[in-house]
Motif scaffolding. Structure first.
Motif, mmCIF file in Angstrom:
data_model
loop_
_atom_site.group_PDB
_atom_site.id
_atom_site.type_symbol
_atom_site.label_atom_id
_atom_site.label_comp_id
_atom_site.label_asym_id
_atom_site.label_seq_id
_atom_site.Cartn_x
_atom_site.Cartn_y
_atom_site.Cartn_z
ATOM 1 N N GLU A 29 0.826 -1.204 0.000
ATOM 2 C CA GLU A 29 0.000 0.000 0.000
ATOM 3 C C GLU A 29 0.859 1.253 0.000
ATOM 4 O O GLU A 29 0.496 2.266 -0.588
ATOM 5 C CB GLU A 29 -0.922 -0.020 1.218
ATOM 6 N N GLU A 30 2.029 1.187 0.647
ATOM 7 C CA GLU A 30 2.898 2.357 0.720
ATOM 8 C C GLU A 30 3.486 2.710 -0.641
ATOM 9 O O GLU A 30 3.861 3.848 -0.876
ATOM 10 C CB GLU A 30 4.032 2.096 1.716
ATOM 11 N N ASN A 31 3.591 1.723 -1.548
ATOM 12 C CA ASN A 31 4.209 1.968 -2.843
ATOM 13 C C ASN A 31 3.212 2.314 -3.942
ATOM 14 O O ASN A 31 3.601 2.521 -5.085
ATOM 15 C CB ASN A 31 5.016 0.737 -3.279
ATOM 16 N N VAL A 32 1.926 2.340 -3.593
ATOM 17 C CA VAL A 32 0.903 2.657 -4.574
ATOM 18 C C VAL A 32 0.516 4.118 -4.423
ATOM 19 O O VAL A 32 0.187 4.585 -3.330
ATOM 20 C CB VAL A 32 -0.334 1.758 -4.390
ATOM 21 N N ARG A 33 0.549 4.842 -5.517
ATOM 22 C CA ARG A 33 0.230 6.262 -5.464
ATOM 23 C C ARG A 33 -1.240 6.471 -5.134
ATOM 24 O O ARG A 33 -2.110 5.819 -5.702
ATOM 25 C CB ARG A 33 0.536 6.926 -6.796
ATOM 26 N N PRO A 34 -1.563 7.383 -4.207
ATOM 27 C CA PRO A 34 -2.972 7.642 -3.900
ATOM 28 C C PRO A 34 -3.694 8.241 -5.103
ATOM 29 O O PRO A 34 -3.120 9.017 -5.867
ATOM 30 C CB PRO A 34 -2.917 8.642 -2.738
ATOM 31 N N ILE A 35 -4.941 7.862 -5.269
ATOM 32 C CA ILE A 35 -5.766 8.382 -6.356
ATOM 33 C C ILE A 35 -6.323 9.736 -5.938
ATOM 34 O O ILE A 35 -6.903 9.879 -4.866
ATOM 35 C CB ILE A 35 -6.899 7.402 -6.689
ATOM 36 N N GLU A 36 -6.143 10.745 -6.782
ATOM 37 C CA GLU A 36 -6.633 12.086 -6.488
ATOM 38 C C GLU A 36 -8.061 12.248 -7.010
ATOM 39 O O GLU A 36 -8.463 11.611 -7.988
ATOM 40 C CB GLU A 36 -5.727 13.142 -7.133
ATOM 41 N N VAL A 37 -8.817 13.138 -6.359
ATOM 42 C CA VAL A 37 -10.177 13.451 -6.787
ATOM 43 C C VAL A 37 -10.251 14.932 -7.171
ATOM 44 O O VAL A 37 -9.787 15.797 -6.429
ATOM 45 C CB VAL A 37 -11.209 13.158 -5.682
ATOM 46 N N VAL A 38 -10.820 15.200 -8.346
ATOM 47 C CA VAL A 38 -11.069 16.563 -8.804
ATOM 48 C C VAL A 38 -12.578 16.729 -8.911
ATOM 49 O O VAL A 38 -13.232 16.019 -9.674
ATOM 50 C CB VAL A 38 -10.411 16.839 -10.163
ATOM 51 N N ALA A 39 -13.141 17.639 -8.131
ATOM 52 C CA ALA A 39 -14.588 17.860 -8.128
ATOM 53 C C ALA A 39 -14.889 19.257 -8.657
ATOM 54 O O ALA A 39 -14.396 20.246 -8.119
ATOM 55 C CB ALA A 39 -15.151 17.701 -6.717
ATOM 56 N N ASN A 40 -15.654 19.297 -9.749
ATOM 57 C CA ASN A 40 -16.004 20.576 -10.382
ATOM 58 C C ASN A 40 -14.774 21.452 -10.606
ATOM 59 O O ASN A 40 -14.773 22.660 -10.351
ATOM 60 C CB ASN A 40 -17.047 21.334 -9.553
ATOM 61 N N GLY A 41 -13.699 20.840 -11.063
ATOM 62 C CA GLY A 41 -12.503 21.575 -11.437
ATOM 63 C C GLY A 41 -11.551 21.902 -10.304
ATOM 64 O O GLY A 41 -10.557 22.605 -10.530
ATOM 65 N N GLU A 42 -11.813 21.405 -9.102
ATOM 66 C CA GLU A 42 -10.956 21.692 -7.953
ATOM 67 C C GLU A 42 -10.454 20.386 -7.341
ATOM 68 O O GLU A 42 -11.229 19.451 -7.128
ATOM 69 C CB GLU A 42 -11.721 22.482 -6.886
#
Length: 301
Positions: A29-42
């Motif tokens: 888990e430490e080597n997997v990049r976290p998935i980012e969330v973009v909501a309404n352009g932010e």
């Protein structure tokens, strides 16, 4: 002048991406990049990121509060309640496929999950039940969630605030009309290179170069390039495996004045460029949220 930017890119790449290009076994888990969330352009600041489980993508329901959802969690019953601006509400329990919309039972195809006290739900459920448009971008592993009435304003790319314009550019999903090169295993630090004074074109590097142009409010990948440790190359889209970072037409916009924004592995970001005296300048900042990778620079750089 192109050699200056090419040499700088190479030096940064060697420093940033000193990892094996394939994993021998399952990633921790430490080597997997976290998935980012973009909501309404932010970009959304999260203490719990989306996760992938059995090829299903789960998103933290609380992270969608920026879309106008109210949220509450009952620690006794372990039930999360979310309500949109129209008054529709959902009640969701961790480890259960059964949810309630306005008091009526609805079924999820896979149960919600609990991660550090946060309820995560399948992304398809978010899209179909809460009425949002959801897109997963596989190049950077970002989730884009937009309300039905959201539309990107192309004028944001040409505003006087160049930092805000570039943040708007990287907050657009990268679209492709070709089969991508995939992704490299492990935690990959991100790097963006913009021409001086511009936000409508950039290339992204996480070990694979992805060349992007933003037009009519959409970020379109022109192509991708991957240089292996054996000095061979793989390419996709409108890019040749023999592409030169010095002379290829795609690189015409980039010269010694280009600006490079990149992550460090300590929770900070660095911006690198050459000033008017052609001297190297580096500016560091703490990354509280992903978009902090784009820093404010002097003289319309």
């Amino acid at each position: 002048m192109k050699k200056s930017i090419s040499g700088l890119i190479l030096a940064l790449s060697l420093g940033l991406f000193n990892y094996s290009h394939a994993s021998a076994g399952p990633l921790s888990e430490e080597n997997v990049r976290p998935i980012e969330v973009v909501a309404n352009g932010e970009f959304i600041k999260m203490d719990v990121h989306p996760l992938m489980n059995n090829n299903r993508l789960f998103v933290p329901i609380r992270a969608l509060a920026s879309l106008g959802l109210s949220y509450s969690f009952n620690p006794t019953t372990r039930v999360a309640t979310v309500q949109n601006k129209d008054g529709d509400y959902l009640k969701i329990s961790a480890n259960s496929k059964t949810a309630y919309k306005n008091g009526k039972i609805i079924q999820m195809d896979t149960p919600a999950q609990n991660s550090n006290g946060r309820i995560l739900v399948p992304i398809r459920f978010v899209s179909e039940t809460l009425g949002y448009n959801v897109q997963f971008e596989s190049i950077r592993k970002f989730v884009f969630v937009n309300s039905k009435d959201y539309s990107f304003d192309s004028k944001l790319l040409y505003q006087d605030d160049l930092q805000a314009a570039r943040k708007a550019a990287i907050a657009l999903p990268i679209n492709t009309d070709f089969k991508t090169l995939g992704t490299l295993d492990g935690y990959r630090l991100h790097q963006y290179t913009f021409p001086a004074g511009r936000a409508d074109t950039y290339f992204f590097n996480d070990g694979i170069y992805t060349f992007v142009q933003v037009k009519d409010g959409k970020a379109i990948a022109i192509g991708q390039l991957y240089r292996t440790e054996r000095k061979t190359s793989l390419a996709a889209g409108d890019v040749s495996p023999e592409m030169s970072l010095d002379t290829d037409p795609i690189m015409e916009a980039y010269d010694h004045r280009s600006v490079i924004f990149f992550e460090n592995n300590d929770g900070t970001a660095t911006t690198g460029y050459h000033d008017d005296k052609n001297e190297r300048v580096n500016i560091n900042t703490k990354m509280n949220i992903y978009s902090d990778i784009i820093q404010k620079l002097p003289n319309h750089r």
